[in-house]
Design a protein around this motif. Structure first.
Motif, short mmCIF file in Angstrom:
data_model
loop_
_atom_site.label_atom_id
_atom_site.label_comp_id
_atom_site.label_asym_id
_atom_site.label_seq_id
_atom_site.Cartn_x
_atom_site.Cartn_y
_atom_site.Cartn_z
N LEU A 302 0.84 -1.21 0.00
CA LEU A 302 0.00 0.00 0.00
C LEU A 302 0.87 1.25 0.00
O LEU A 302 1.95 1.27 0.60
N SER A 303 0.38 2.29 -0.67
CA SER A 303 1.03 3.59 -0.57
C SER A 303 0.86 4.11 0.85
O SER A 303 0.00 3.62 1.60
N PRO A 304 1.64 5.11 1.27
CA PRO A 304 1.55 5.60 2.65
C PRO A 304 0.14 6.02 3.07
O PRO A 304 -0.24 5.83 4.23
N ASN A 305 -0.65 6.60 2.14
CA ASN A 305 -2.01 7.00 2.50
C ASN A 305 -3.02 5.87 2.35
O ASN A 305 -4.21 6.04 2.65
N GLY A 306 -2.57 4.71 1.87
CA GLY A 306 -3.43 3.54 1.77
C GLY A 306 -4.35 3.53 0.57
O GLY A 306 -5.15 2.60 0.42
N ASN A 307 -4.24 4.51 -0.33
CA ASN A 307 -5.19 4.62 -1.45
C ASN A 307 -4.67 4.05 -2.77
O ASN A 307 -5.41 4.04 -3.75
N ILE A 308 -3.40 3.64 -2.81
CA ILE A 308 -2.86 3.00 -4.02
C ILE A 308 -2.34 1.62 -3.63
O ILE A 308 -1.56 1.49 -2.68
N LEU A 309 -2.81 0.61 -4.34
CA LEU A 309 -2.35 -0.76 -4.14
C LEU A 309 -1.42 -1.13 -5.28
O LEU A 309 -1.81 -1.06 -6.45
N TYR A 310 -0.19 -1.49 -4.95
CA TYR A 310 0.76 -2.01 -5.95
C TYR A 310 0.88 -3.52 -5.74
O TYR A 310 0.87 -4.00 -4.60
N SER A 312 2.13 -7.55 -7.96
CA SER A 312 2.78 -8.23 -9.08
C SER A 312 1.79 -9.20 -9.71
O SER A 312 1.03 -9.87 -9.00
N SER A 313 1.81 -9.30 -11.06
CA SER A 313 0.89 -10.19 -11.74
C SER A 313 1.42 -10.57 -13.10
O SER A 313 2.16 -9.82 -13.74
N ASP A 314 1.00 -11.77 -13.56
CA ASP A 314 1.29 -12.20 -14.92
C ASP A 314 0.04 -12.13 -15.79
O ASP A 314 -0.12 -12.88 -16.75
N MET A 315 -0.88 -11.21 -15.45
CA MET A 315 -2.09 -11.05 -16.25
C MET A 315 -1.73 -10.65 -17.68
O MET A 315 -0.66 -10.09 -17.93
N PRO A 316 -2.60 -10.94 -18.65
CA PRO A 316 -2.31 -10.62 -20.05
C PRO A 316 -2.06 -9.13 -20.26
O PRO A 316 -2.59 -8.29 -19.54
N GLY A 317 -1.20 -8.84 -21.26
CA GLY A 317 -0.93 -7.45 -21.61
C GLY A 317 0.31 -6.86 -20.99
O GLY A 317 0.60 -5.67 -21.20
N GLY A 318 1.08 -7.66 -20.24
CA GLY A 318 2.29 -7.15 -19.61
C GLY A 318 3.48 -7.21 -20.55
O GLY A 318 3.37 -7.53 -21.72
N PHE A 319 4.66 -6.90 -19.98
CA PHE A 319 5.88 -6.87 -20.78
C PHE A 319 6.61 -8.22 -20.78
O PHE A 319 7.58 -8.40 -21.48
N GLY A 320 6.12 -9.16 -19.98
CA GLY A 320 6.74 -10.48 -19.90
C GLY A 320 6.94 -10.90 -18.46
O GLY A 320 7.24 -10.07 -17.60
N GLY A 321 6.76 -12.19 -18.17
CA GLY A 321 6.92 -12.65 -16.80
C GLY A 321 5.92 -11.98 -15.88
O GLY A 321 4.77 -11.73 -16.24
N MET A 322 6.36 -11.67 -14.66
CA MET A 322 5.53 -10.95 -13.70
C MET A 322 5.83 -9.45 -13.82
O MET A 322 6.99 -9.06 -13.86
N ASP A 323 4.80 -8.62 -13.87
CA ASP A 323 4.94 -7.16 -13.93
C ASP A 323 4.33 -6.54 -12.68
O ASP A 323 3.47 -7.14 -12.01
N LEU A 324 4.72 -5.31 -12.39
CA LEU A 324 4.08 -4.55 -11.32
C LEU A 324 2.90 -3.77 -11.89
O LEU A 324 2.98 -3.17 -12.97
N TYR A 325 1.79 -3.77 -11.13
CA TYR A 325 0.57 -3.06 -11.49
C TYR A 325 0.14 -2.20 -10.30
O TYR A 325 0.60 -2.38 -9.17
#
Length: 668
Positions: A302-310, A312-325
């Motif tokens: 979570l971002s410090p204010n808790g409003n952004i969730l980062y 990792s995923s291998d969902m379609p449309g990434g650059f390869g392997g696991m990407d950060l979203y």
């Protein structure tokens, strides 16, 4: 921890909804091992493959055993097994890449560099990746030899076990972390733990350690409640700065109705949330963008204010392997995930994100230049807009896997995870601190390769010069057998890089500068050269040498006397003595031997009264063979003899260069 284990560990479920059991597999040893392998039960597969490789070695068994070792992080065994794999005919060239990866993780950088380049030669479409990884070996060695001396690290032994303990997060007066240790709470009945077929350890659970000492001493350890720690893998987790909002990874939460509609289902990793109300964690809620059987979402933070969730995923449309979203909470709901972009993500894997209180992102990657396995990087920005990531380098990063970093409130001390040599278990939690947040010393290197234009064959023995424009100093090196060369560069300096060869034409200079560089940098250079015409050169008969000798033979003296007579009749020409060796022996030794041969011919001519100003002696080693007798080719004594020679070439004094066609080569 082996990164693939963390990224892709999953459960194979039978149509009835039960885990595929080893007892239900076929009795044949190879079939049983392959079933374990396909089921990701590498712990069980290794035991059978080890026996099979001794009894009846084959490419298939060797490859799968090597992969098993790699997947579970046993890099020493993986190295030895990949070494066997590449001795079999018709092996997949990707094994060169895997072999190079484990060599690099075992700190064997020169060998790793060689096999990365071999991979690039065998798979041309991967040549750029291979060259980048080969050059990263130089960076790894430099960073390890020049660690940041302001950083101190220590093993938090009180938190670690002989199993995997990883991904700590700090909140209030405690720490959360994940572990696959065997653990029974004081108020629980002792029972046999379920075992992961991947590791042979218990399934991962989320633990809480409460105390005041950042080194982990006197911490009270407990499991989070069972409605968070379900039957199978749970963790890693993240927690809001006030300690009231939990988000974590889970695997094995199977909906039986959904399961009946899926053929050969693979249960992926998912994200869940829980809030603490009146001191108790509430029932978990799933992230709305989980996809149990299609792709994984994991490693939330979570971002410090808790409003952004980062995450990792291998969902379609990434650059390869696991990407950060990232996903944003608006009016209490999470938005559709968006990829963090190509500054962060690569064709390889990015995972274990963490956002510090000042908003700086930290994450682990294998796709950026690393010291070996996973390395920890930092980047400034937000959502999909980021500056170039920076490798934290040594001593936080090592040739092994380093990931899962977290900071205390001072933003300079914290904890991270590593499976480096010397730990207590498979993965350990380490404490780090620094006196002040200063950047390590900036190191700049030029690393390149010389290849023949059109064929991309490596050129060895070509002299490359580096000129310091500020000081007027010049230094040079010979390209190695694989065509590579390198120079260390000074700060705030302009350079000229040029190649020099008589047989090959290439661009005479390329400009490099370290002025304004704020972080350690590798300049990747590629010379593409092509063979010159020697129409303006006239050959005399050659003289030959005995194997490994440079003394003048009796049968060579008449030819040398002819050269003396020729020079007396033709006073307006220079003679170039070009000495060569056969391919036997090391290239560096052969270069020295050829130089000695050229000089011995020159000395004979000088003793005969030749004008030394008109003689030029050059050695070319084994770089200009006249026949097929290169390294590894079986040849007769007579065929090798043909290559041990000195050629006499007559060069017109005026004008020499007018006839020497120039061609600009590629310098990248």
């Amino acid at each position: 921890m082996n990164f693939k284990k963390i990224f892709y560990i999953c459960l194979f479920i039978s149509a009835s909804g039960y885990l595929l059991s080893p007892s239900k597999l076929k009795s044949n040893d190879l079939e049983k091992a392959n079933a374990y392998y396909d089921n990701l039960d590498y712990y069980y597969a290794i035991d059978i493959y080890e026996k099979l490789i001794k009894k009846k070695p084959s490419l298939d068994v060797a490859e799968k055993l090597a992969n098993c070792y790699r997947f579970v992080g046993r890099t020493q065994e993986a190295e030895q097994t990949y070494k066997k794999v590449i001795t079999f005919p018709n092996f997949d060239p990707v094994n060169y890449f895997y072999y190079a990866n484990v060599l690099k993780q075992n700190s064997k950088f020169e060998e790793a560099k060689h096999y990365y380049l071999m991979y690039g030669e065998r798979v041309p479409k991967k040549a750029e990746l291979a060259l980048t990884q080969a050059n990263s070996c130089d960076a790894a060695r430099l960073w390890l030899d020049n660690p940041d001396k302001t950083v101190e690290i220590s093993n938090v032994e009180a938190l670690n076990s002989s199993a995997s303990d990883f991904s700590p997060v700090i909140f209030n007066d405690g720490i959360l972390f994940s572990s696959d240790r065997a653990f029974v709470a004081a108020n629980e009945k002792k029972s046999k733990d379920k075992i992961s077929g991947w590791t042979g350890n218990s399934f991962m659970k989320i633990y809480q350690a409460v105390g005041e000492n950042p080194q982990g001493e006197n911490y009270k350890l407990s499991l989070l409640p069972s409605h968070i720690n379900k039957d199978y893998h749970n963790g890693p987790a993240a927690i809001s700065w006030d300690g009231q909002y939990l988000v974590f990874t889970r695997i094995g939460n199977v909906n039986k109705k959904e399961l009946r509609n899926v053929k050969n289902p693979i249960v992926r990793k998912e994200i869940y949330f829980s809030e603490k109300k009146n001191g108790v964690w509430t029932e978990t809620q799933p992230f709305p963008y989980n996809s149990n059987f299609k792709y994984s979402v994991q490693h939330p933070t979570l971002s410090p204010n808790g409003n952004i969730l980062y995450f990792s995923s291998d969902m379609p449309g990434g650059f390869g392997g696991m990407d950060l979203y990232y996903s944003v909470k608006i009016d209490g709901k999470w938005t559709v995930p968006v990829n963090c972009g190509n500054k962060i993500n690569t064709a390889e894997d990015e995972a274990f994100p963490y956002v510090r209180q000042d908003g700086k992102l930290f994450f682990a990657s294998k796709g950026h230049i690393t010291l070996g396995g996973l390395d920890i990087f930092s980047a400034t920005g937000e959502k999909g807009e980021w500056d170039e990531p920076e490798n934290l380098k040594a001593p936080i990063n090592s040739p092994k896997d380093d990931f899962g970093i977290t900071f205390f409130s001072d933003n300079t001390t914290g904890l991270f995870t590593s499976n480096r040599v010397g730990g207590k278990g498979l993965d350990d939690i380490y404490h780090f601190s620094r006196k002040e947040e200063t950047k390590p010393e900036i190191i700049c290197v030029v690393a390149g390769k010389v290849v023949e234009n059109g064929t991309n064959d490596p050129i060895s023995g070509l002299r490359v010069y580096l000129v310091n424009k500020s000081k007027g100093e010049e230094k040079s090196v010979l390209s190695k057998e694989d065509g590579t060369f390198s120079f260390d560069l000074e700060k705030e300096t302009d350079y000229v890089l040029r190649g020099d060869s008589d047989k090959f034409l290439l661009k005479q200079e390329g400009q490099l500068s370290t002025k304004g560089i704020k972080e350690s940098t590798i300049f990747n250079v590629r010379f593409e050269v092509e063979k010159a015409e020697d129409a303006y050169l006239v050959k005399l008969n050659n003289i030959y040498y005995d194997f490994d000798k440079y003394t003048i033979r009796k049968d060579a003296e008449p030819e040398l006397n002819k050269v003396l007579a020729f020079m007396k009749k033709m006073p307006y020409v220079n003679i170039e003595l070009r000495a060569h060796t056969d391919s036997r022996g090391k290239a560096s030794y052969n270069m020295l031997l050829s130089e000695n041969r050229a000089n011995s011919a020159k000395l004979f001519l000088l003793n005969g009264g030749a004008d030394g100003s008109r003689l030029l002696a050059k050695g070319f080693g084994e770089t200009q063979l006249l026949n097929h007798c290169k390294d590894g080719v079986k040849c007769t004594k007579e065929e090798h003899q043909l290559n041990r020679r000195t050629e006499f070439k007559v060069i017109k004094i005026n004008p020499v260069q007018a006839n020497h066609q120039s061609k600009t080569s590629k310098l990248r």
